[in-house]
Design a protein around this motif. Structure first.
Motif, PDB file in Angstrom:
ATOM      1  N   THR A  56      76.084  33.853 -23.675  1.00 39.00           N
ATOM      2  CA  THR A  56      77.213  32.975 -23.326  1.00 39.00           C
ATOM      3  C   THR A  56      78.165  32.887 -24.636  1.00 39.00           C
ATOM      4  O   THR A  56      77.407  32.415 -25.695  1.00 39.00           O
ATOM      5  CB  THR A  56      76.811  31.862 -22.574  1.00 39.00           C
ATOM      6  OG1 THR A  56      78.016  31.147 -22.191  1.00 39.00           O
ATOM      7  CG2 THR A  56      75.902  31.014 -23.536  1.00 39.00           C
ATOM      8  N   ARG A  57      79.397  32.326 -24.279  1.00 38.59           N
ATOM      9  CA  ARG A  57      80.086  31.814 -25.610  1.00 38.59           C
ATOM     10  C   ARG A  57      80.325  30.539 -25.367  1.00 38.59           C
ATOM     11  O   ARG A  57      80.383  29.700 -24.260  1.00 38.59           O
ATOM     12  CB  ARG A  57      81.699  32.356 -25.595  1.00 38.59           C
ATOM     13  CG  ARG A  57      81.807  33.891 -25.936  1.00 38.59           C
ATOM     14  CD  ARG A  57      82.986  34.557 -25.871  1.00 38.59           C
ATOM     15  NE  ARG A  57      83.057  35.684 -26.872  1.00 38.59           N
ATOM     16  CZ  ARG A  57      82.551  37.006 -26.299  1.00 38.59           C
ATOM     17  NH1 ARG A  57      81.906  37.123 -25.183  1.00 38.59           N
ATOM     18  NH2 ARG A  57      82.822  37.838 -27.415  1.00 38.59           N
ATOM     19  N   VAL A  59      82.292  26.844 -26.352  1.00 41.34           N
ATOM     20  CA  VAL A  59      83.639  26.317 -26.742  1.00 41.34           C
ATOM     21  C   VAL A  59      83.544  25.911 -28.174  1.00 41.34           C
ATOM     22  O   VAL A  59      82.917  24.731 -28.665  1.00 41.34           O
ATOM     23  CB  VAL A  59      84.118  25.142 -25.870  1.00 41.34           C
ATOM     24  CG1 VAL A  59      85.234  24.601 -26.010  1.00 41.34           C
ATOM     25  CG2 VAL A  59      83.974  25.661 -24.143  1.00 41.34           C
ATOM     26  N   VAL A  60      84.642  26.144 -29.045  1.00 41.36           N
ATOM     27  CA  VAL A  60      84.580  25.902 -30.220  1.00 41.36           C
ATOM     28  C   VAL A  60      85.449  24.997 -30.775  1.00 41.36           C
ATOM     29  O   VAL A  60      86.820  25.130 -30.313  1.00 41.36           O
ATOM     30  CB  VAL A  60      84.604  27.203 -31.259  1.00 41.36           C
ATOM     31  CG1 VAL A  60      84.730  26.751 -32.807  1.00 41.36           C
ATOM     32  CG2 VAL A  60      83.294  28.157 -31.143  1.00 41.36           C
ATOM     33  N   ARG A  63      87.122  25.603 -37.047  1.00 37.64           N
ATOM     34  CA  ARG A  63      86.792  26.834 -37.502  1.00 37.64           C
ATOM     35  C   ARG A  63      85.384  26.944 -38.449  1.00 37.64           C
ATOM     36  O   ARG A  63      85.348  26.074 -39.334  1.00 37.64           O
ATOM     37  CB  ARG A  63      87.711  27.601 -38.368  1.00 37.64           C
ATOM     38  CG  ARG A  63      87.346  29.003 -38.490  1.00 37.64           C
ATOM     39  CD  ARG A  63      88.442  29.706 -39.405  1.00 37.64           C
ATOM     40  NE  ARG A  63      88.234  30.914 -39.648  1.00 37.64           N
ATOM     41  CZ  ARG A  63      87.466  31.583 -40.523  1.00 37.64           C
ATOM     42  NH1 ARG A  63      86.959  30.865 -41.454  1.00 37.64           N
ATOM     43  NH2 ARG A  63      87.288  32.761 -40.626  1.00 37.64           N
ATOM     44  N   SER A  69      79.181  33.002 -41.644  1.00 37.59           N
ATOM     45  CA  SER A  69      79.403  34.174 -40.591  1.00 37.59           C
ATOM     46  C   SER A  69      77.934  34.623 -40.688  1.00 37.59           C
ATOM     47  O   SER A  69      77.305  35.038 -41.777  1.00 37.59           O
ATOM     48  CB  SER A  69      80.462  35.040 -41.172  1.00 37.59           C
ATOM     49  OG  SER A  69      81.545  34.307 -41.093  1.00 37.59           O
ATOM     50  N   GLU A 103      80.674  33.323 -35.864  1.00 36.35           N
ATOM     51  CA  GLU A 103      81.852  34.156 -36.476  1.00 36.35           C
ATOM     52  C   GLU A 103      83.244  33.487 -36.459  1.00 36.35           C
ATOM     53  O   GLU A 103      83.953  33.518 -35.480  1.00 36.35           O
ATOM     54  CB  GLU A 103      82.333  35.623 -35.699  1.00 36.35           C
ATOM     55  CG  GLU A 103      80.829  36.456 -35.919  1.00 36.35           C
ATOM     56  CD  GLU A 103      81.067  37.813 -35.075  1.00 36.35           C
ATOM     57  OE1 GLU A 103      81.879  37.744 -34.062  1.00 36.35           O
ATOM     58  OE2 GLU A 103      80.353  38.714 -35.213  1.00 36.35           O
ATOM     59  N   ARG A 105      86.039  31.301 -35.338  1.00 36.59           N
ATOM     60  CA  ARG A 105      86.253  30.485 -34.153  1.00 36.59           C
ATOM     61  C   ARG A 105      85.594  30.916 -32.917  1.00 36.59           C
ATOM     62  O   ARG A 105      85.704  30.298 -31.718  1.00 36.59           O
ATOM     63  CB  ARG A 105      87.799  30.474 -33.951  1.00 36.59           C
ATOM     64  CG  ARG A 105      88.553  29.974 -35.025  1.00 36.59           C
ATOM     65  CD  ARG A 105      90.232  29.803 -34.779  1.00 36.59           C
ATOM     66  NE  ARG A 105      90.593  29.365 -35.906  1.00 36.59           N
ATOM     67  CZ  ARG A 105      91.079  28.283 -36.265  1.00 36.59           C
ATOM     68  NH1 ARG A 105      90.387  27.122 -35.670  1.00 36.59           N
ATOM     69  NH2 ARG A 105      91.777  27.948 -37.345  1.00 36.59           N
ATOM     70  N   GLU A 106      84.448  31.575 -33.328  1.00 37.62           N
ATOM     71  CA  GLU A 106      83.661  32.298 -32.090  1.00 37.62           C
ATOM     72  C   GLU A 106      82.199  31.827 -32.370  1.00 37.62           C
ATOM     73  O   GLU A 106      81.643  32.224 -33.460  1.00 37.62           O
ATOM     74  CB  GLU A 106      83.980  33.642 -31.618  1.00 37.62           C
ATOM     75  CG  GLU A 106      83.312  34.168 -30.474  1.00 37.62           C
ATOM     76  CD  GLU A 106      83.530  35.746 -30.157  1.00 37.62           C
ATOM     77  OE1 GLU A 106      82.673  36.497 -30.277  1.00 37.62           O
ATOM     78  OE2 GLU A 106      84.635  35.796 -29.789  1.00 37.62           O
ATOM     79  N   VAL A 107      81.518  31.412 -31.299  1.00 40.94           N
ATOM     80  CA  VAL A 107      80.019  31.448 -31.184  1.00 40.94           C
ATOM     81  C   VAL A 107      79.507  31.668 -30.072  1.00 40.94           C
ATOM     82  O   VAL A 107      79.880  31.161 -29.008  1.00 40.94           O
ATOM     83  CB  VAL A 107      79.465  29.752 -31.502  1.00 40.94           C
ATOM     84  CG1 VAL A 107      78.182  29.546 -31.454  1.00 40.94           C
ATOM     85  CG2 VAL A 107      80.083  29.297 -33.075  1.00 40.94           C
ATOM     86  N   ARG A 108      78.589  32.829 -30.223  1.00 37.61           N
ATOM     87  CA  ARG A 108      77.645  33.158 -28.891  1.00 37.61           C
ATOM     88  C   ARG A 108      76.283  32.737 -28.951  1.00 37.61           C
ATOM     89  O   ARG A 108      75.817  32.711 -30.133  1.00 37.61           O
ATOM     90  CB  ARG A 108      78.018  34.781 -29.084  1.00 37.61           C
ATOM     91  CG  ARG A 108      79.316  35.329 -29.050  1.00 37.61           C
ATOM     92  CD  ARG A 108      79.239  36.749 -28.930  1.00 37.61           C
ATOM     93  NE  ARG A 108      78.685  37.446 -29.862  1.00 37.61           N
ATOM     94  CZ  ARG A 108      79.013  37.944 -30.884  1.00 37.61           C
ATOM     95  NH1 ARG A 108      80.402  37.407 -31.531  1.00 37.61           N
ATOM     96  NH2 ARG A 108      78.398  38.457 -31.878  1.00 37.61           N
ATOM     97  N   ALA A 481      80.508  23.624 -31.936  1.00 35.97           N
ATOM     98  CA  ALA A 481      80.594  24.589 -30.643  1.00 35.97           C
ATOM     99  C   ALA A 481      79.600  24.015 -29.756  1.00 35.97           C
ATOM    100  O   ALA A 481      78.307  23.669 -29.840  1.00 35.97           O
ATOM    101  CB  ALA A 481      79.965  25.851 -31.168  1.00 35.97           C
TER     102      ALA A 481
END
Length: 501
Positions: A56-57, A59-60, A63, A69, A103, A105-108, A481
């Motif tokens: 799942t992703r 909410v971030v 950054r 990374s 990564e 602005r994205e965190v999975r 996140a």
């Protein structure tokens, strides 16, 4: 005894039952019902997820820096109940690995149970089959080996392209770094199959790995040295009288350092039907023995003495040669007694908060030339100490740790970065609705680096991953996140830089 004979004794103990194997009559107890009836909001951190947690992703906000990374891996007890029965100790739960891929602005996120032999057999049966570290449920059989109790729930070690899930006293379990799928047990060498490989290896700045294993019933301390590529360099077993429960250790550039609390295994208690934990007795007259082993020659050993106390975790150790002798400085988290592991960590499984002796950050100095050992408490409640991984075994100043215990619920509400030489400390307080988990220090070239870690937000009932600038911790997170759900509260983890697998 020579090395082969010592290893043979350990292997024989691992292959033979600890007790005659005979199932007990089933008689369900009330721990699950008590947990269900508890009104404590914090108990969501100790609830069992019904299944693996799908990718799942999060909410971030903000950054995450480029130095972050990569992937934060975490593991902890998560499978606390099965077939209507609940374990009686937090440390018994089946391990679940967590994977945070970062990564910018994205965190999975993804979470998967470690499919140990124990868990696989018990899921198939729909009930617990074997005893656990701190629980012997009705109807279960005694352990036949350390790995029959192995729940792979304590720590993770990336090594030679593999990810190893580690437990207190059994084999390392191989986990796929990308899918988190379980790949089977790690065997370092044929005669070491099934022998204990502890959950707290130490990795030198050059990538060399040091670890140990405890053969409690045989009074044997197993040592490992492993190359950065994962190849075993050597392993040996050393006899240690009145060998206690040892969870962690430290290394310097020249030594292996074991702080040995007076919590000692007694075979008669195990033979009488006690759990492995309850087979240990507190013997304060032994004091806190300190075993120092030469890294190059394990036959060179020295025993020193500190006042009696208990610990789970050490921060770091380093050595120096002075006019007064060779000194080792070591910091650790000390409690007056081991009462918490017998009470506090058990009552969590009933949704109860029972306070035990508070752990505090402590610094000890060992003089190998005179045999003198002394220690100083820094007056800060603490757990989960971590340092910059580039300074392991070398002189350091700062230790990152959880802090600020609360009376009304278990766990910590803040993190702190403490100078162990001056005692100065900066902190960030998450607040009374947060349950702080272990945070790690991530290097960033010559810059101060970053602090990365998770908390359970009880108000939102969600887990939050936060990042701080290491030199401005009190300023608060530079990025967070937030997952859509709460994760089981875990123990330890590791950050691996670079592209996700």
């Amino acid at each position: 005894m020579d090395r082969r004979e010592l290893l043979r004794l350990l292997a024989a103990a691992g292959a033979a039952p600890l007790l005659p194997r005979a199932a007990r009559a089933a008689n369900p107890d009330g721990w699950q019902a008590q947990f269900d009836a508890s009104g404590a909001g914090w108990k969501i951190g100790f609830a069992t997820p019904p299944a693996d947690l799908a990718p799942t992703r999060a909410v971030v906000r903000g950054r995450f820096p480029d130095a972050l990374s990569g992937t934060l891996y975490r593991v902890g007890p998560a499978g606390h109940d099965l077939g209507g029965e609940r374990y009686h100790h937090w440390f018994d739960g089946d391990g679940m690995t967590q994977r945070f891929v970062i990564e910018g602005r994205e965190v999975r996120h993804q979470g998967r149970f470690v499919a140990t032999g124990k868990r696989t057999a018990e899921l198939r049966a729909g009930r617990r089959l074997d005893e656990a570290f701190g629980t012997i449920l009705p109807g279960v059989a005694p352990a036949t080996s350390p790995d029959s109790m192995n729940v792979a729930n304590t720590n993770l070690l990336p090594l030679g392209g593999e990810l190893l899930a580690l437990w207190e006293g059994g084999s390392a379990t191989r986990v796929d770094p990308g899918s988190l799928g379980t790949l089977g047990l790690k065997t370092w060498r044929g005669d070491l199959a099934g022998l204990p490989f502890s959950a707290h290896p130490r990795v030198d700045p050059d990538g060399s790995v040091w670890n140990f294993g405890i053969g409690s019933g045989q009074g044997l301390l197993l040592l490992y040295e492993i190359a950065p590529d994962g190849a075993l360099r050597r392993a040996d077993a050393l006899p240690v009288p009145a060998l206690p429960m040892v969870h962690d250790f430290a290394v310097t550039d020249r030594h292996l350092v074991f702080l040995m609390p007076p919590l000692v295994f007694e075979r008669a208690r195990k033979d009488a039907g006690a759990s492995f934990l309850d087979a240990h007795v507190w013997r304060p007259e032994l004091g806190m023995r300190v075993l120092v082993v030469d890294k190059k020659d394990w036959g060179k050993r020295q025993l020193l003495q500190l006042p009696a106390g208990f610990l789970f975790h050490l921060g770091n150790a380093w050595s120096e040669d002075t006019a007064g002798g060779t000194l080792i400085h070591v910091d650790y988290v000390r409690s007056d007694t081991a009462a918490a592991v017998f009470t506090s960590d058990r009552e969590l499984m009933r949704g109860r908060r029972v306070r035990g002796p508070e752990p505090t950050l402590t610094v000890a100095t060992l003089n190998l030339s005179t045999g003198e050992a002394r220690q100083t408490g820094l007056g800060l409640d603490a757990e989960f100490p971590r340092i910059d991984p580039r300074r392991i075994g070398l002189r350091h100043r700062q230790v990152l740790h959880a802090t600020q215990l609360l009376a009304e619920r278990p766990g910590f509400a803040a993190i702190a970065l403490t100078d162990v030489e001056s005692g100065a400390s900066q902190r960030f307080v998450y607040g009374p609705q947060a349950m702080v988990e272990e945070h790690v220090l991530v290097p960033d070239g010559e810059r101060p680096g970053w602090i990365l870690g998770t908390v359970l937000d009880l108000a939102q009932k969600k887990t939050v991953l936060s990042c701080f600038a290491a030199d401005r911790l009190a300023d608060g997170p530079v990025a967070q996140a937030t997952l859509a759900h709460a994760l089981p509260l875990g123990l330890h983890g590791v950050f691996v830089p670079g592209a996700a697998a």
